[in-house]
Write an enzyme that holds these catalytic residues in place. Structure first.
Site, short mmCIF file in Angstrom:
data_model
loop_
_atom_site.label_atom_id
_atom_site.label_comp_id
_atom_site.label_asym_id
_atom_site.label_seq_id
_atom_site.Cartn_x
_atom_site.Cartn_y
_atom_site.Cartn_z
N ASP A 268 0.85 -1.20 0.00
CA ASP A 268 0.00 0.00 0.00
C ASP A 268 0.88 1.24 0.00
O ASP A 268 2.01 1.24 0.51
CB ASP A 268 -0.97 0.00 1.17
CG ASP A 268 -0.29 0.02 2.53
OD1 ASP A 268 0.72 -0.68 2.70
OD2 ASP A 268 -0.76 0.75 3.43
N ASP B 217 9.14 3.63 -1.07
CA ASP B 217 8.38 3.27 0.14
C ASP B 217 7.10 2.55 -0.23
O ASP B 217 6.05 3.16 -0.38
CB ASP B 217 8.06 4.54 0.94
CG ASP B 217 7.46 4.25 2.29
OD1 ASP B 217 7.54 3.10 2.74
OD2 ASP B 217 6.89 5.18 2.90
N GLU C 59 -0.01 -0.87 5.93
CA GLU C 59 1.06 -0.22 6.70
C GLU C 59 0.90 1.29 6.72
O GLU C 59 1.15 1.93 7.74
CB GLU C 59 2.43 -0.60 6.11
CG GLU C 59 3.60 -0.38 7.06
CD GLU C 59 4.18 1.03 7.00
OE1 GLU C 59 5.00 1.36 7.87
OE2 GLU C 59 3.83 1.80 6.08
#
Length: 395
Positions: free
Chosen positions: A76, A107, A141
């Site tokens: 995500d 990320d 997350e």
């Protein structure tokens, strides 16, 4: 059969999946497509909880006789913000001047792409490690982290899974690959303080009780004195006030309530319980003071609410895991990485309850920014580091 040995191709496939929290966006399907040819069994449990979105997660396992290594991460990503401000479309994975642009590039889809490429190269060259490997990938997350890693770990443990070590592929390097391995994290705790006053006219303050004055007294006690001066492995504990609100549109009215929220990042001098006790003690003592409340005889009337679950401080001391990863980094990039506990929280805070865990991934300079991007050369370098680590840790 073509194996997913190219990290740039792997990453491009993942970036093109618009998996903005809480959407799966096709990212877990892309991962499953990469992992099955490598001999992984793949399961995709969905977890739910009232008041939160359902989240699909992925657990992939390649079984063998020997120790069990976990790689953990998330597919995500945060929202793109102003899409018009991006130099290249955020979900196109376009490459310009040696850099791949896209939300999640560092990320942390890039770390996942590199680890899969490393495993694929090991399978292609040597048939894969003799031990077991698993990927524990969540889609929660960047969200509330309720239906993600915590439940996925519990689900796997209920199936009989245990692990000997774990790597989380978060972007740990400040400036260049090889700068830093995260071997622990500070704890994190958030709260809200509300001071109850008495509304009134600003010209007649003796008839009112200004909660702003009381809140200033309490906040001052949270900021001074410092909580500690740091420890051998951690920087000093730090509290930041993040909001200060009265909800008062009038300039001639003393409000009835005032609220401040705060977050504290604490080191191993404290536990979540002892830092809460210290904060309660500071507030109770400050409530009796008259620093900003001249003439008031009663203590400040306040309430405190602790927000969300605390993140506990932890430090990994597994020498084999740390030394093998440090050695792999040095072998590939030629320098010794710093061992750090700096930065925010990650899902390592959950994994540490099940096995030793460290974090190592790409350079994080552009994470969560417009034009998030990664050097294609760094993808190759990180893949080589992960491959060397797999060989040495299992070897």
């Amino acid at each position: 059969m073509t194996l997913p040995t190219d990290p740039a191709e792997n990453l491009a496939a993942l970036i093109r999946c618009a998996s903005v929290t809480p959407a799966e966006g096709g990212a877990l399907t892309a991962l499953e497509t990469m992992l099955k040819p490598l001999g992984f069994s793949v399961e995709r449990p969905v977890f739910s909880e009232d008041g939160t979105p359902d989240i699909e997660n992925l657990y992939a396992r390649r079984s063998g006789n020997g120790p069990h290594l976990m790689f953990a991460g998330h597919t995500d990503v945060v929202p793109v913000g102003d899409e018009a401000a991006w130099t290249h479309p955020p979900f196109a994975a376009e490459i310009a001047k040696g850099e791949m642009y896209g939300r999640g590039a560092v990320d942390m889809k890039g770390g996942i792409a590199c680890f899969i490429a490393a495993v694929a190269r090991h399978v292609e060259q040597k048939g894969g490690p003799k031990g077991s490997m698993s990927l524990l990938i969540t889609g929660d997350e960047e969200g509330p982290a309720i239906n993600g890693t915590v439940k996925l770990l519990d689900w796997a443990v209920a199936k009989g899974e245990t692990w000997d070590a774990a790597i989380v592929g978060e972007p740990t390097n400040p400036d260049a690959l090889g700068d830093m391995i995260k071997i622990g994290r500070r704890g994190s705790l958030s709260g809200s303080i509300t001071v109850n006053g008495r509304q009134g006219h600003v010209a007649y303050p003796h008839l009112a009780d200004n909660p702003v004055r009381g809140l200033m007294t309490l906040v001052d006690a949270l900021l001074h004195p410092v909580f500690d001066k740091g420890t051998k492995d951690f920087q000093p504990t730090n509290l930041e006030v993040t909001t200060f609100d009265v909800g008062n549109p009038a300039t001639n009215v003393i409000p009835a309530k005032a609220t401040a929220t705060f977050n504290i990042r604490f080191n191993d001098s404290w536990t979540a319980e002892t830092i809460q006790a210290e904060i309660h003690n500071r507030l109770d003592q400050a409530a009796k003071r008259k620093k900003y409340r001249t003439g008031k005889k009663t203590p400040v009337d306040y309430d405190i609410i602790w927000r969300d679950r605390p993140s506990h401080v932890f430090l990994t001391r597994d020498e084999k895991l740390i030394e093998t990863l440090s050695g792999s980094v040095k072998a590939v990039v030629g320098r010794q990485p710093a061992l750090s506990t700096s930065g925010g929280t990650s899902d390592a805070r959950f994994i540490k309850d099940h096995c030793p865990v460290v974090e190592f991934g790409l350079v994080g300079k552009t994470m969560h920014m417009v034009d998030e991007r990664v050097a294609v050369a760094d993808l190759e370098t990180l893949t080589q580091i992960y491959l060397r680590f797999i060989e040495d840790w299992f070897g």
